[in-house]
Design an enzyme around this catalytic site. Sequence first.
Site, PDB file in Angstrom:
ATOM      1  N   LYS A 266       3.904  -7.563   7.776  1.00 32.47           N
ATOM      2  CA  LYS A 266       4.635  -8.668   8.260  1.00 32.47           C
ATOM      3  C   LYS A 266       5.900  -7.900   9.130  1.00 32.47           C
ATOM      4  CE  LYS A 266       3.126 -11.833   4.844  1.00 32.47           C
ATOM      5  NZ  LYS A 266       2.247 -11.044   3.914  1.00 32.47           N
ATOM      6  N   ASP A 283      10.345  -1.027  -0.032  1.00 33.66           N
ATOM      7  CA  ASP A 283       9.309  -1.211  -0.882  1.00 33.66           C
ATOM      8  C   ASP A 283       9.712  -0.314  -2.026  1.00 33.66           C
ATOM      9  OD1 ASP A 283       6.377  -2.720  -0.582  1.00 33.66           O
ATOM     10  OD2 ASP A 283       6.538  -1.100  -2.272  1.00 33.66           O
ATOM     11  N   ASP A 332       8.355 -11.394   0.529  1.00 32.06           N
ATOM     12  CA  ASP A 332       6.684 -11.416   0.277  1.00 32.06           C
ATOM     13  C   ASP A 332       6.669 -10.911  -0.993  1.00 32.06           C
ATOM     14  OD1 ASP A 332       4.218 -11.798   0.602  1.00 32.06           O
ATOM     15  OD2 ASP A 332       3.953 -10.191   2.166  1.00 32.06           O
ATOM     16  N   CYS A 385       1.000 -14.267  -1.733  1.00 36.81           N
ATOM     17  CA  CYS A 385      -0.607 -14.703  -1.310  1.00 36.81           C
ATOM     18  C   CYS A 385      -1.044 -15.270  -2.550  1.00 36.81           C
ATOM     19  CB  CYS A 385      -1.323 -13.528  -0.715  1.00 36.81           C
ATOM     20  SG  CYS A 385      -1.056 -12.109  -1.659  1.00 36.81           S
TER      21      CYS A 385
HETATM   22  C1  SAM Z   1       2.433  -8.697  -1.296  1.00 37.24           C
HETATM   23  S1  SAM Z   1       2.890  -7.073  -1.140  1.00 37.24           S
HETATM   24  C2  SAM Z   1       3.667  -6.995   0.444  1.00 37.24           C
HETATM   25  C3  SAM Z   1       2.744  -7.188   1.825  1.00 37.24           C
HETATM   26  C4  SAM Z   1       3.738  -6.719   2.951  1.00 37.24           C
HETATM   27  N1  SAM Z   1       4.872  -7.712   3.094  1.00 37.24           N
HETATM   28  C5  SAM Z   1       2.779  -7.098   4.275  1.00 37.24           C
HETATM   29  O1  SAM Z   1       2.753  -7.907   4.820  1.00 37.24           O
HETATM   30  O2  SAM Z   1       2.006  -6.022   4.299  1.00 37.24           O
HETATM   31  C6  SAM Z   1       4.155  -6.961  -2.254  1.00 37.24           C
HETATM   32  C7  SAM Z   1       4.742  -5.777  -2.198  1.00 37.24           C
HETATM   33  O3  SAM Z   1       5.932  -5.617  -2.972  1.00 37.24           O
HETATM   34  C8  SAM Z   1       6.169  -4.491  -3.545  1.00 37.24           C
HETATM   35  N2  SAM Z   1       7.210  -4.686  -4.614  1.00 37.24           N
HETATM   36  C9  SAM Z   1       7.030  -4.913  -5.723  1.00 37.24           C
HETATM   37  N3  SAM Z   1       8.231  -4.998  -6.481  1.00 37.24           N
HETATM   38  C10 SAM Z   1       9.089  -4.797  -5.772  1.00 37.24           C
HETATM   39  C11 SAM Z   1      10.569  -4.529  -5.721  1.00 37.24           C
HETATM   40  N4  SAM Z   1      11.215  -4.972  -6.990  1.00 37.24           N
HETATM   41  N5  SAM Z   1      11.104  -4.133  -4.696  1.00 37.24           N
HETATM   42  C12 SAM Z   1      10.576  -3.895  -3.619  1.00 37.24           C
HETATM   43  N6  SAM Z   1       9.356  -3.990  -3.531  1.00 37.24           N
HETATM   44  C13 SAM Z   1       8.376  -4.263  -4.513  1.00 37.24           C
HETATM   45  C14 SAM Z   1       4.655  -3.730  -3.843  1.00 37.24           C
HETATM   46  O4  SAM Z   1       4.859  -2.345  -4.019  1.00 37.24           O
HETATM   47  C15 SAM Z   1       4.130  -4.525  -2.722  1.00 37.24           C
HETATM   48  O5  SAM Z   1       3.872  -3.318  -1.599  1.00 37.24           O
END
Ligand code: SAM
Length: 449
Positions: A266, A283, A332, A385
């Site tokens: 995204k 991330d 996300d 998702c």
């Molecule tokens: C659904 S995926 C994101 C997909 C991404 N937005 C895309 O479209 O390619 C959720 C992401 O959130 C990250 N995540 C989880 N907890 C987080 C936090 N507290 N701070 C930042 N990132 C986090 C995970 O490592 C993962 O890569």
Amino acid sequence: MSVDVHHAPPLWRLLQACAQAVQAVRAGRSLTAQLESVSTDLRPGVQALSFQALRQLGRATALRTQLAKKAPPAAADALLCTALALGWDEAQAPYPVHTLVNQAVEAARRQRQTQGQAPFINACLRRFLRERDALVAATQEDVTARWNHPDWWVARLQADHPEHWMDLLMQSQHPAPMTVRVNPACTTVAAVQAALQAQGVVATPVGRSGLQLGKALPVAQLPGFEQGHVSVQDAAAQVAAPLLMQGLDLDRPWRVLDACAAPGGKTGHLLELCPQAQVLALDVDAQRCERIHQNLDRLQVRAQARAVVRAADAAQPTQWWDGQLFDAILLDAPCTASGIVRRHPDVRWLRRPEDSAQLARTQAQLLKVLWPLLKDGGRLLYCTCSIFKAEGDAVVDSFLQSNTDARFCPSPRHLIPGCLPVGLPVGDNPLGEYDGFYYALLEKQPTSA
Ligand SMILES: C[S@@+](CC[C@H](N)C(=O)[O-])C[C@H]1O[C@@H](n2cnc3c(N)ncnc32)[C@H](O)[C@@H]1O
């Protein structure tokens, strides 16, 4: 599955690796991680078989219980259930069922972990061949066998989506199409469609700048992939960037936070859409941040220094925030991924009933912490998702109740595969086939108003 008979690995080897994948998922390991450990000559075949086996694992486990109340040791049980999963429905079996049975027994004999159980596996599978119809009928009332999802998952969909739960479960069993996003800075949807057509691939426009392919291709064969002209992204995921930025002048240098950005699907879309945006992509997982770098490099958007990527916990702004408010935030959030089971058939077996509530607490906390970082008049797009209401409406409705400066803007909320979506950006093509998603766009009202 088409195989090159001269160079194809023997089926028993594929079945061994497929059973190891089933065993790994049962032990809590993701299929993606497990497939990375499979040798490259076996990987395509093992991937195809393990996707199919995991889609039928509920039925297979129930059939194994009919054949033997007490499960054999884990490796043998995984091999037995793999053969049952692939062979129980003759119409869908990737090989003649007798061949599957013979090769599964061969697979058992040829490895140390299952050798001692080979006679047992053989006896079970021969009985299965003789009594298949009766055995299948005896599993028909078992919810997990019937729907190939855990009981609690089925019950949750019944509660959350009383009108659509059956369709949702049936759709989860089908492979998802390959969908690509076209980069308007480099080319057009029509040009990519024509290039695909020239390769013999029919592609249908979906959403604003997507194409749904009639058959999947290796990414290297997608026209202009290496040059960043196209990216692989589900049609529902392609809704995020246009929805967040809708109604804004896309040529202005908006300050945008992509709070949970990896692998950067995204983020890349945001930068394609808003060439001047200053995007901070966070991330928490440093390794996954590398994937954001790779994606942005391929799209050639990072070279212009408009995106900064940082490995940081979005819930701890003191560690990464420079104190300047954002015009737009994309959250996300981490979720159960219950909406993308077509592409990840292991997810249903990996999740536990309590995961959704636990992730909902994380999602609510991220929303609460990031909201103050938004300018008055700015917008935040919350998405997951997941198709579970606990991770969608429940989080957003509770947030709206305790944050009177947040206004809900037209947005789809739960995007349910197969249902007509509402609240999408105006003027887009229909989404075609898409994953389950949740979108809520929130605008910040001035507090003094
Ligand atoms: C659904 S995926 C994101 C997909 C991404 N937005 C895309 O479209 O390619 C959720 C992401 O959130 C990250 N995540 C989880 N907890 C987080 C936090 N507290 N701070 C930042 N990132 C986090 C995970 O490592 C993962 O890569």
